[in-house]
Design an enzyme around this catalytic site. Structure first.
Site, PDB file in Angstrom:
ATOM      1  N   PHE A 228       0.863  -1.191   0.000  1.00  0.00           N
ATOM      2  CA  PHE A 228       0.000   0.000   0.000  1.00  0.00           C
ATOM      3  C   PHE A 228       0.899   1.240   0.000  1.00  0.00           C
ATOM      4  O   PHE A 228       0.787   2.115   0.858  1.00  0.00           O
ATOM      5  CB  PHE A 228      -0.953  -0.001   1.209  1.00  0.00           C
ATOM      6  CG  PHE A 228      -1.727  -1.273   1.396  1.00  0.00           C
ATOM      7  CD1 PHE A 228      -2.902  -1.489   0.686  1.00  0.00           C
ATOM      8  CD2 PHE A 228      -1.277  -2.271   2.260  1.00  0.00           C
ATOM      9  CE1 PHE A 228      -3.625  -2.672   0.851  1.00  0.00           C
ATOM     10  CE2 PHE A 228      -1.992  -3.458   2.424  1.00  0.00           C
ATOM     11  CZ  PHE A 228      -3.166  -3.653   1.719  1.00  0.00           C
ATOM     12  N   SER A 251      -2.350  -0.746  -5.685  1.00  0.00           N
ATOM     13  CA  SER A 251      -3.272  -1.063  -6.787  1.00  0.00           C
ATOM     14  C   SER A 251      -3.554   0.158  -7.669  1.00  0.00           C
ATOM     15  O   SER A 251      -4.094   0.010  -8.760  1.00  0.00           O
ATOM     16  CB  SER A 251      -4.576  -1.624  -6.236  1.00  0.00           C
ATOM     17  OG  SER A 251      -5.126  -0.713  -5.321  1.00  0.00           O
ATOM     18  N   CYS A 340      -5.712   2.518  10.099  1.00  0.00           N
ATOM     19  CA  CYS A 340      -6.225   3.892  10.202  1.00  0.00           C
ATOM     20  C   CYS A 340      -7.732   3.871  10.446  1.00  0.00           C
ATOM     21  O   CYS A 340      -8.424   4.851  10.190  1.00  0.00           O
ATOM     22  CB  CYS A 340      -5.848   4.710   8.970  1.00  0.00           C
ATOM     23  SG  CYS A 340      -6.474   4.031   7.437  1.00  0.00           S
TER      24      CYS A 340
HETATM   25  N1  SAH Z   1       1.733   4.137   2.814  1.00  0.00           N
HETATM   26  C1  SAH Z   1       1.216   5.255   2.043  1.00  0.00           C
HETATM   27  C2  SAH Z   1      -0.241   5.511   2.289  1.00  0.00           C
HETATM   28  C3  SAH Z   1      -1.145   4.348   2.022  1.00  0.00           C
HETATM   29  S1  SAH Z   1      -2.802   4.761   1.778  1.00  0.00           S
HETATM   30  C4  SAH Z   1       2.053   6.485   2.309  1.00  0.00           C
HETATM   31  O1  SAH Z   1       2.962   6.452   3.144  1.00  0.00           O
HETATM   32  O2  SAH Z   1       1.815   7.504   1.670  1.00  0.00           O
HETATM   33  C5  SAH Z   1      -3.500   3.275   1.200  1.00  0.00           C
HETATM   34  C6  SAH Z   1      -3.109   2.885  -0.205  1.00  0.00           C
HETATM   35  O3  SAH Z   1      -3.629   1.582  -0.444  1.00  0.00           O
HETATM   36  C7  SAH Z   1      -3.643   3.743  -1.328  1.00  0.00           C
HETATM   37  O4  SAH Z   1      -2.567   4.221  -2.076  1.00  0.00           O
HETATM   38  C8  SAH Z   1      -4.504   2.792  -2.189  1.00  0.00           C
HETATM   39  O5  SAH Z   1      -4.349   3.006  -3.596  1.00  0.00           O
HETATM   40  C9  SAH Z   1      -3.951   1.461  -1.814  1.00  0.00           C
HETATM   41  N2  SAH Z   1      -4.836   0.284  -1.915  1.00  0.00           N
HETATM   42  C10 SAH Z   1      -6.116   0.160  -1.485  1.00  0.00           C
HETATM   43  N3  SAH Z   1      -6.538  -1.110  -1.631  1.00  0.00           N
HETATM   44  C11 SAH Z   1      -5.506  -1.802  -2.167  1.00  0.00           C
HETATM   45  C12 SAH Z   1      -5.299  -3.174  -2.526  1.00  0.00           C
HETATM   46  N4  SAH Z   1      -6.257  -4.085  -2.370  1.00  0.00           N
HETATM   47  N5  SAH Z   1      -4.118  -3.521  -3.038  1.00  0.00           N
HETATM   48  C13 SAH Z   1      -3.138  -2.612  -3.207  1.00  0.00           C
HETATM   49  N6  SAH Z   1      -3.251  -1.325  -2.853  1.00  0.00           N
HETATM   50  C14 SAH Z   1      -4.428  -0.919  -2.345  1.00  0.00           C
END
Ligand code: SAH
Length: 396
Positions: A228, A251, A340
């Site tokens: 993520f 994703s 979160c």
């Molecule tokens: N770690 C990041 C913030 C993450 S926010 C930072 O430090 O900035 C959550 C992220 O999860 C988003 O970018 C979203 O696109 C992604 N996401 C949501 N569901 C997902 C999934 N099933 N697989 C991969 N990414 C996903």
């Protein structure tokens, strides 16, 4: 001023200065307030309790602003609250060597229920989540301009919670220019490109600023998996601290493209990074099949539990995700895992990890607890403001 009478027996939370009055706690409304109007809350005997924003479409009928009867909720009141919040960030966070991006105003926690303001260098992104703030937006914007003179103020009110207040979603310029497609910000010595209008949230997850720095201290020489990853917060901090390699999974194709841009922008070695636009659950299973192992696994998923009623289902999802993360670690490796979801508290999160460890056949030590930074304060009378938590775990 219109009066709202509280049901007998519902006084405790108001007396403790909790800012929400649920519709079920309202005995009667005298008069016909419009949504977003400021009303007087009185107890069953007619005694003054507080002033607050009224909304009959929301589960939260009143959002309380002030408990002192002698204080007028006028233009000066809003200007004062905006200034207090902005000044506290200017003193502690918006300083050289820390960052030029942060949350300037954090809703109830800054005594302005439903107002979020994020600063990205010279640009501001605003989210208006209540009709009360919507009604007073002009004076709030004017005060922000007076205090900060930003190049742009953009309304990024696309949050789903607006619909509960009967408000439309928005994406418009409130002041200054349209924010450019790329705004460069600096955090912990790293530069990021932010797309305010198109990016997720208001463009960036500045709530992970401290946690990125804390975790990166463990990354030297390590093989890191950043799940993520969004635009690379944890990836870039790990590289800055000498990680041997980072695999970053998200994703969102736009997020992964921006992550790649950010790596070049900071002149980090692109050969050390594998950016994977994929579903994390699928990718983790693929790594497992391939026998790939890491020294550090980071899991920073989106909010799985939007409410308390979703907690059971969310707990299972967190458990499955963390089980997979644990299975991809070398012996003694580190799992940095976050939630979160405000509905999940730290104790429940620890239980979820204990459950994941059992399922994975691993032993886990909690070695550090992550939390949200000082520009996302938690007001003592509003524990709901606490949402971001994380655990650094050593996994055997
Ligand atoms: N770690 C990041 C913030 C993450 S926010 C930072 O430090 O900035 C959550 C992220 O999860 C988003 O970018 C979203 O696109 C992604 N996401 C949501 N569901 C997902 C999934 N099933 N697989 C991969 N990414 C996903």
């Amino acid at each position: 001023m219109i009066e709202v009478i509280l049901k007998k027996g519902k006084e405790k939370a108001v007396l403790h200065k909790h800012p929400w009055v649920f519709s079920g706690a309202v005995e009667r409304v005298i008069g016909k307030p419009e949504n977003g109007d400021i009303v007087r809350l009185v107890d069953a005997k007619g005694q003054f309790m507080a002033y607050g924003f009224y909304n009959d479409q929301s589960r939260v009928a009143l959002r309380l602003l002030e408990w002192d009867e002698n204080v007028a909720i006028d233009e000066q009141w809003f200007r004062g609250k905006v200034a207090e919040a902005v000044e506290s960030r200017q003193k502690d966070i918006l300083v050289d060597g820390v960052t030029n991006t942060c949350r300037l105003i954090f809703s109830e926690s800054d005594y302005l229920p439903g107002l979020i303001v994020d600063k990205y260098a010279d640009h501001l992104a605003v989210q208006v989540l209540t009709s009360g703030i919507e009604k007073n937006l002009a004076v709030i914007i004017d005060e922000l301009q007076k205090l900060l003179n930003p190049a742009s103020i953009f309304d990024k009110s696309d949050a789903s919670s607006r619909t509960h207040e009967g408000l439309d979603t928005k994406n418009i310029v409130l002041a200054g220019i349209h924010p450019p497609e790329r705004v460069e910000v600096k955090e912990n010595g790293i530069t990021y490109n932010i797309n305010i209008a198109e990016g997720q949230k208001s463009g960036f997850y500045c709530d992970q600023r401290e946690n990125r720095k804390i975790l990166a201290a463990y990354a030297k020489g390590k093989k890191v998996l950043d799940c993520f990853s969004y635009t690379g917060g944890f990836t870039l901090n790990s590289l800055q601290n000498g990680a041997a390699s980072v695999s970053s999974v998200d994703s969102s194709v736009l997020a992964v493209e921006t992550l790649k841009e950010n790596i070049s922008l900071n002149k980090f070695d692109t050969t050390k990074v594998t950016a994977i636009p994929s579903d994390v659950n699928k990718q983790l299973r693929k790594f497992r099949e391939e026998g790939e192992l890491f020294d550090i696994v980071i899991l920073d998923p989106p909010k799985y539990a939007p409410s308390r009623s979703a907690l059971d289902k969310a707990s299972r999802a967190y458990k499955d995700l963390n089980r997979l993360g644990m299975l991809l670690l070398n012996k003694g490796g580190l799992l940095a895992t976050f939630s979160c979801s405000g509905a999940m508290d730290m104790e429940t999160f620890k239980q979820v990890l204990a459950w994941a460890a059992l399922d994975a056949g691993k032993q886990v030590q909690f070695i550090y607890q992550f939390c949200q930074p000082e520009d996302h304060p938690v007001r003592s009378s509003f524990p709901e403001g606490e949402y971001l938590k994380g655990l650094l775990c050593r996994v055997f």
